[in-house]
Design an enzyme around this catalytic site. Structure first.
Site, PDB file in Angstrom:
ATOM      1  N   HIS A 123      -9.255  27.488   3.790  1.00 21.73           N
ATOM      2  CA  HIS A 123     -10.502  27.638   4.552  1.00 21.73           C
ATOM      3  C   HIS A 123     -10.365  28.702   5.640  1.00 21.73           C
ATOM      4  O   HIS A 123     -11.251  29.525   5.813  1.00 21.73           O
ATOM      5  CB  HIS A 123     -10.916  26.302   5.155  1.00 21.73           C
ATOM      6  CG  HIS A 123     -12.134  26.428   5.987  1.00 21.73           C
ATOM      7  ND1 HIS A 123     -13.351  26.784   5.446  1.00 21.73           N
ATOM      8  CD2 HIS A 123     -12.338  26.321   7.319  1.00 21.73           C
ATOM      9  CE1 HIS A 123     -14.246  26.870   6.415  1.00 21.73           C
ATOM     10  NE2 HIS A 123     -13.653  26.599   7.559  1.00 21.73           N
ATOM     11  N   ARG A 149     -24.209  24.005  12.844  1.00 27.25           N
ATOM     12  CA  ARG A 149     -23.913  22.602  12.573  1.00 27.25           C
ATOM     13  C   ARG A 149     -23.843  21.852  13.905  1.00 27.25           C
ATOM     14  O   ARG A 149     -23.109  22.247  14.813  1.00 27.25           O
ATOM     15  CB  ARG A 149     -22.576  22.457  11.838  1.00 27.25           C
ATOM     16  CG  ARG A 149     -22.325  21.017  11.363  1.00 27.25           C
ATOM     17  CD  ARG A 149     -20.890  20.825  10.888  1.00 27.25           C
ATOM     18  NE  ARG A 149     -20.569  21.603   9.706  1.00 27.25           N
ATOM     19  CZ  ARG A 149     -20.712  21.179   8.445  1.00 27.25           C
ATOM     20  NH1 ARG A 149     -21.199  19.985   8.213  1.00 27.25           N
ATOM     21  NH2 ARG A 149     -20.363  21.963   7.441  1.00 27.25           N
ATOM     22  N   ARG A 161      -9.530  22.795   7.873  1.00 25.69           N
ATOM     23  CA  ARG A 161     -10.625  23.025   8.819  1.00 25.69           C
ATOM     24  C   ARG A 161     -10.268  22.531  10.223  1.00 25.69           C
ATOM     25  O   ARG A 161     -10.941  22.846  11.185  1.00 25.69           O
ATOM     26  CB  ARG A 161     -11.916  22.370   8.307  1.00 25.69           C
ATOM     27  CG  ARG A 161     -12.475  23.121   7.093  1.00 25.69           C
ATOM     28  CD  ARG A 161     -13.748  22.518   6.558  1.00 25.69           C
ATOM     29  NE  ARG A 161     -13.507  21.214   5.964  1.00 25.69           N
ATOM     30  CZ  ARG A 161     -14.467  20.434   5.503  1.00 25.69           C
ATOM     31  NH1 ARG A 161     -15.712  20.826   5.573  1.00 25.69           N
ATOM     32  NH2 ARG A 161     -14.177  19.273   4.959  1.00 25.69           N
ATOM     33  N   GLN A 162      -9.178  21.746  10.327  1.00 28.64           N
ATOM     34  CA  GLN A 162      -8.677  21.346  11.656  1.00 28.64           C
ATOM     35  C   GLN A 162      -7.559  22.332  12.037  1.00 28.64           C
ATOM     36  O   GLN A 162      -6.402  21.959  12.130  1.00 28.64           O
ATOM     37  CB  GLN A 162      -8.151  19.919  11.617  1.00 28.64           C
ATOM     38  CG  GLN A 162      -9.224  18.870  11.368  1.00 28.64           C
ATOM     39  CD  GLN A 162      -8.665  17.466  11.530  1.00 28.64           C
ATOM     40  OE1 GLN A 162      -7.960  17.163  12.466  1.00 28.64           O
ATOM     41  NE2 GLN A 162      -8.979  16.598  10.571  1.00 28.64           N
ATOM     42  N   ASP A 188     -23.116  30.981   5.139  1.00 25.72           N
ATOM     43  CA  ASP A 188     -22.786  31.367   6.514  1.00 25.72           C
ATOM     44  C   ASP A 188     -21.933  32.637   6.463  1.00 25.72           C
ATOM     45  O   ASP A 188     -21.488  33.060   5.386  1.00 25.72           O
ATOM     46  CB  ASP A 188     -22.076  30.236   7.280  1.00 25.72           C
ATOM     47  CG  ASP A 188     -20.813  29.759   6.582  1.00 25.72           C
ATOM     48  OD1 ASP A 188     -20.127  30.582   5.955  1.00 25.72           O
ATOM     49  OD2 ASP A 188     -20.506  28.556   6.668  1.00 25.72           O
ATOM     50  N   ASP A 214     -19.794  29.307  -1.692  1.00 23.24           N
ATOM     51  CA  ASP A 214     -19.061  28.882  -0.498  1.00 23.24           C
ATOM     52  C   ASP A 214     -17.633  28.563  -0.903  1.00 23.24           C
ATOM     53  O   ASP A 214     -17.341  28.381  -2.097  1.00 23.24           O
ATOM     54  CB  ASP A 214     -19.729  27.638   0.115  1.00 23.24           C
ATOM     55  CG  ASP A 214     -19.508  27.555   1.623  1.00 23.24           C
ATOM     56  OD1 ASP A 214     -18.657  28.301   2.145  1.00 23.24           O
ATOM     57  OD2 ASP A 214     -20.189  26.742   2.274  1.00 23.24           O
ATOM     58  N   GLY A 264       0.806  -1.230   0.000  1.00 22.69           N
ATOM     59  CA  GLY A 264       0.000   0.000   0.000  1.00 22.69           C
ATOM     60  C   GLY A 264       0.831   1.267   0.000  1.00 22.69           C
ATOM     61  O   GLY A 264       0.295   2.356  -0.230  1.00 22.69           O
ATOM     62  N   GLU A 265       2.136   1.152   0.291  1.00 23.31           N
ATOM     63  CA  GLU A 265       2.954   2.376   0.306  1.00 23.31           C
ATOM     64  C   GLU A 265       3.034   2.974  -1.090  1.00 23.31           C
ATOM     65  O   GLU A 265       3.081   2.261  -2.085  1.00 23.31           O
ATOM     66  CB  GLU A 265       4.371   2.058   0.808  1.00 23.31           C
ATOM     67  CG  GLU A 265       4.430   1.822   2.301  1.00 23.31           C
ATOM     68  CD  GLU A 265       5.854   1.663   2.798  1.00 23.31           C
ATOM     69  OE1 GLU A 265       6.799   1.712   1.983  1.00 23.31           O
ATOM     70  OE2 GLU A 265       6.022   1.476   4.019  1.00 23.31           O
ATOM     71  N   LYS A 305     -25.646  29.840   9.995  1.00 24.11           N
ATOM     72  CA  LYS A 305     -25.578  28.367   9.948  1.00 24.11           C
ATOM     73  C   LYS A 305     -25.314  27.799  11.335  1.00 24.11           C
ATOM     74  O   LYS A 305     -24.517  28.340  12.093  1.00 24.11           O
ATOM     75  CB  LYS A 305     -24.462  27.955   8.990  1.00 24.11           C
ATOM     76  CG  LYS A 305     -24.256  26.453   8.901  1.00 24.11           C
ATOM     77  CD  LYS A 305     -23.315  26.096   7.766  1.00 24.11           C
ATOM     78  CE  LYS A 305     -21.883  26.045   8.200  1.00 24.11           C
ATOM     79  NZ  LYS A 305     -20.976  25.632   7.114  1.00 24.11           N
TER      80      LYS A 305
END
Ligand code: R5P
Length: 292
Positions: free
Chosen positions: A122, A186, A89-90, A160, A211, A34-35, A184
């Site tokens: 963001h 959430r 967003r984090q 928003d 947005d 998977g690498e 907004k």
């Protein structure tokens, strides 16, 4: 040389054309465990501009590998363009024990580049997480290009408060219409979104909901739903970053959206307009400033 990440090949090609730089043919392999192994065979050792959107964890790994590959091949100078910065967003540790993920990603990228160019991050403050100079490019105006000239009494609506700026940018670029915004809420537990409509009358009007990103589509589909219910004529969903995760598209269709319009920061079927001209201008201005 422009070095594309696998998810940004069309945008990188458009940027190569817009800047007159050569387009590298990177390779993207995967081992049985998977690498990943992204490489840039034949890199010419000069200036490298890595263009890689980070819309998945794999894309982040690929970006780090591409930066390292060009350094290994003798790149004198590396610019990293991140058309869509995932994890933006984090941007804070919201609960006890959580990381500031945007900062962790930014620090990792900073180890392999001389500068970073972001498109409509963001949160603008994520630029401060990088240890190298960052330019945040505002490409929202290009969203006006695919809008038809015949919008009836158009309203450019932000779902928003955070999107008011880009709704105004798109309205200004379109050259007509009003702007307004919803409030907004959430639910942090369920992720469900509720929007509180403004007083603006929408009956019989064409509304463009603008947005920065459509991710799960909850924000946009809630907004479209309310607008259709209140008698709006055509409702267009416009965003810089069309992430459109999971069933976002069908949620929007079910809500009654007329058209979804996005840029190629994330290459999707609705990416009908390119941020390449805006990025090319920024890259050429940087090169001039550096005497290159
Ligand atoms: C939020 O502040 C952003 O501007 C977007 O409205 C939001 O990230 C969209 O997320 P979703 O599509 O999941 O509702």
């Amino acid at each position: 040389m422009i070095v594309p990440g696998s998810s940004s090949q069309l945008l990188a090609a458009a940027l190569a054309e817009g800047t007159g730089r050569r387009l590298a043919t990177a390779t993207y392999d995967r081992f049985p465990d998977g690498e990943r192994l992204a490489a840039v065979p034949g890199f010419d050792g000069g200036q490298a501009t890595v263009v890689a959107t980070t819309d998945s964890d794999e894309a982040w790994v690929e970006l780090l590998q591409l930066q390292d590959a060009v350094r290994e091949a003798g790149a004198e100078d590396v610019t990293t363009v991140i058309p869509y910065m995932g994890y933006a967003r984090q941007d804070a540790s919201f609960r006890d024990g959580q990381p500031v993920s945007a900062r962790a990603m930014a620090r990792a990228v900073s180890t392999g580049t001389d500068r970073v160019v972001l498109v409509n991050p963001h949160e603008p403050a994520v630029a401060d997480f990088y240890d190298v100079p960052v330019e945040a490019v505002d490409a929202a105006s290009v969203l006006a290009e695919p809008l038809t000239a015949d919008l009836r009494d158009p309203l450019f609506l932000a779902p928003d408060e955070g999107a008011i700026g880009i709704a105004e940018t798109v309205r200004d670029a379109y050259g007509a219409g009003e702007t307004d915004h919803f409030e907004k809420h959430r639910d942090r537990g369920t992720g469900e979104v509720e929007v509180s409509p403004s007083d603006a009358s929408v009956a019989g009007r064409d509304v463009v909901v603008v947005d920065d990103i459509v991710a799960t589509g909850s924000t946009m589909s809630e907004s479209v739903d309310v607008l259709v219910e209140r008698g709006a004529d055509r409702v267009v969903a416009a965003c810089v970053h069309p992430m459109l995760a999971e069933n976002a598209v069908t949620k929007l269709r079910a809500a009654g959206v007329d058209r979804i319009v996005g840029t190629d920061t994330i290459e999707r079927g609705c990416s009908v307009v390119s941020v390449a001209p805006v990025l090319a201008e920024a890259l050429v201005a940087d090169a001039v400033a550096e005497g290159g």
